[in-house]
Design a protein around this motif. Sequence first.
Motif, PDB file in Angstrom:
ATOM      1  N   LEU A  27       0.813  -1.222   0.000  1.00 37.12           N
ATOM      2  CA  LEU A  27       0.000   0.000   0.000  1.00 37.12           C
ATOM      3  C   LEU A  27       0.847   1.273   0.000  1.00 37.12           C
ATOM      4  CD1 LEU A  27      -2.783  -1.021   2.547  1.00 37.12           C
ATOM      5  CD2 LEU A  27      -3.023  -0.767   0.077  1.00 37.12           C
ATOM      6  N   GLY A  28       2.167   1.125   0.174  1.00 38.84           N
ATOM      7  CA  GLY A  28       3.030   2.309   0.171  1.00 38.84           C
ATOM      8  C   GLY A  28       3.100   2.923  -1.206  1.00 38.84           C
ATOM      9  N   ASN A  29       4.009   2.415  -2.015  1.00 36.59           N
ATOM     10  CA  ASN A  29       4.098   2.919  -3.391  1.00 36.59           C
ATOM     11  C   ASN A  29       3.806   1.814  -4.403  1.00 36.59           C
ATOM     12  OD1 ASN A  29       6.325   1.369  -3.213  1.00 36.59           O
ATOM     13  ND2 ASN A  29       7.823   2.957  -3.674  1.00 36.59           N
ATOM     14  N   GLY A  85       5.695  -1.097   9.094  1.00 39.54           N
ATOM     15  CA  GLY A  85       4.983   0.180   9.066  1.00 39.54           C
ATOM     16  C   GLY A  85       5.862   1.317   8.569  1.00 39.54           C
ATOM     17  N   LEU A  86       7.122   1.333   9.036  1.00 41.16           N
ATOM     18  CA  LEU A  86       8.049   2.392   8.630  1.00 41.16           C
ATOM     19  C   LEU A  86       8.372   2.304   7.144  1.00 41.16           C
ATOM     20  CD1 LEU A  86      10.475   2.270  11.684  1.00 41.16           C
ATOM     21  CD2 LEU A  86       9.098   4.250  11.008  1.00 41.16           C
ATOM     22  N   ARG A  87       8.677   1.082   6.682  1.00 40.31           N
ATOM     23  CA  ARG A  87       9.032   0.914   5.264  1.00 40.31           C
ATOM     24  C   ARG A  87       7.861   1.317   4.366  1.00 40.31           C
ATOM     25  NH1 ARG A  87      13.687  -1.923   4.066  1.00 40.31           N
ATOM     26  NH2 ARG A  87      14.562  -3.219   5.713  1.00 40.31           N
ATOM     27  N   THR A  88       6.656   0.954   4.777  1.00 39.25           N
ATOM     28  CA  THR A  88       5.475   1.271   3.963  1.00 39.25           C
ATOM     29  C   THR A  88       5.252   2.778   3.917  1.00 39.25           C
ATOM     30  OG1 THR A  88       4.517  -0.820   4.680  1.00 39.25           O
ATOM     31  CG2 THR A  88       3.031   0.738   3.616  1.00 39.25           C
ATOM     32  N   LEU A 124       7.426   5.211   4.593  1.00 41.83           N
ATOM     33  CA  LEU A 124       8.543   5.946   3.986  1.00 41.83           C
ATOM     34  C   LEU A 124       8.727   5.611   2.507  1.00 41.83           C
ATOM     35  CD1 LEU A 124      11.100   5.662   6.925  1.00 41.83           C
ATOM     36  CD2 LEU A 124       9.921   7.728   6.166  1.00 41.83           C
ATOM     37  N   GLY A 125       8.004   4.602   2.026  1.00 44.49           N
ATOM     38  CA  GLY A 125       8.135   4.199   0.625  1.00 44.49           C
ATOM     39  C   GLY A 125       7.441   5.150  -0.331  1.00 44.49           C
ATOM     40  N   ARG A 176      -8.438  -0.141  -3.499  1.00 44.10           N
ATOM     41  CA  ARG A 176      -7.416  -1.151  -3.183  1.00 44.10           C
ATOM     42  C   ARG A 176      -7.116  -1.149  -1.685  1.00 44.10           C
ATOM     43  NH1 ARG A 176      -1.659  -1.857  -3.742  1.00 44.10           N
ATOM     44  NH2 ARG A 176      -1.298   0.306  -4.263  1.00 44.10           N
ATOM     45  N   PHE A 177      -7.038   0.054  -1.121  1.00 45.48           N
ATOM     46  CA  PHE A 177      -6.760   0.146   0.314  1.00 45.48           C
ATOM     47  C   PHE A 177      -7.841  -0.578   1.114  1.00 45.48           C
ATOM     48  CE2 PHE A 177      -6.932   1.884   4.533  1.00 45.48           C
ATOM     49  CZ  PHE A 177      -5.609   2.008   4.891  1.00 45.48           C
TER      50      PHE A 177
END
Lengths: 230, 233
Positions: free
Chosen positions: A99-101, A124-127, A129-130, B9-10
């Motif tokens: 869901l990030g990028n 959570g952080l990776r998502t 900050l992505g 999608r979310f």
Amino acid sequence: MIALAVSARDLTVHYGRRRVFQRVSFDLGVGQSLGVIGPNGSGKTTLLRALAGLLTLRAGELRINGLSPHDAYERTGIAYFAGDATLPGSVRAARWGSLGNGDAVTLDTRPIRALSRGTRQLLGLRTALGRQPLGLIILDEPWEGLDPDAARWLSTILETKRDRGAGVVLSSHRLHDLAGLCDMYLFLLPRQATLVQSHDIAPGAPVTADLLAETFDRLRGDASSLRAVS
Amino acid sequence: MKRGLYLLRFFLVVSPLSGLVVWTFGLLVVAASVLIVVAPERTAGALAPLLLLQMFAASSGFAVPARRGHYDLLLTRSGGRTSIALAHWLTSISTGVASWLILASVEALASGRASISLASGTCAAVALVSTIPWAVTIGLPRFSGGIGWLLVLTLAGITFSPGGIDWLSFHSDRHDTLVASWGFFVYPTAAVGRHLTMSDTVVVAPALLVAVGSMAIACAWVRRAALPLEAAQ
């Protein structure tokens, strides 16, 4: 590089009748970072949530690039993460990461609730900050639960994003992680918020965790004296 | 378009529906399909439990997961909160609507046409149970709207008709319009399979207006709501 400036003027937030904090002001320039330090219950999480536009201010004015937070979403990429407890436990890690990028942050298909705390925090952080582009990063206790390698990764990526022009706002009890990373520190104490520039804490030298703790203790002492006098 | 797809999608990933509700829809579709094929005259009865479940599915609740931080990733993106609210509503009702359309297909295959499943009265009832419970539950815990509706139905039954629930059946010709409208509002299932006449439309319209109004109020609430983190309060 995204031009960004956060301007907070006399921010005051209440939960019902209870005042969480009042008259908090600071300016965050492009490529600058702010560390928020305070005891439990002083309003750090609430302040960061207000900066992310998720809370209604009782008083004061908040501008991101001259826009209200809601309008700023359209033009400024904002990464906000308030800790692993905010991740929905039933969702599978790989799906959340996408869901990030859109890129896969992890291939782990277990539900988030089955992951260790550190792994959840990292997910959570990776998502968050992505996201690209990223103009403002707001992280609440981001180093909590991370192992030394992950903590180093986080500090490095925050420095990199800040150097590329993102504004960074962090809250943490882990002063050694905040020290040296931030250009200014906001000490949130009950009834009092004090903004201190890092060069005022350690003129001509890097800010250390000990210096931050010393400054915090001094401000807390000042606040206690003021309360005693009043 | 891209933004809208991300919203959907979310909410497909962070589904407002619990797994239990989705599985129950699946079981109901199987059971109702068998009933429609074996006893086509009972198609309206086969659809009734679906409407009841849709009432609970639509009562998905927005504020509680939002205050737990589950939607932070979405709320701090561009897109606007009205779009977020509508995407949440669409994903809340999608399984129920899909189940209804599957049953309509089964009826069409079994009887040659979906005269009960897609009757105007059925459509009005599906619209009602897919909107008002979602709107009522927007700031409340999951299922609140469905539970509240059942309470209203029970209390209304006791208050208006101690001897039975005859007044709940869809009779625009027997009751005055106000009572008939109230009956449809409280128990929309009575309209399932009915092809609405002009006089029926007068009965149904107020409830549908309330549905539209409640949706508008719920979207406005989402747009303005403060969402403090539960743990931080």
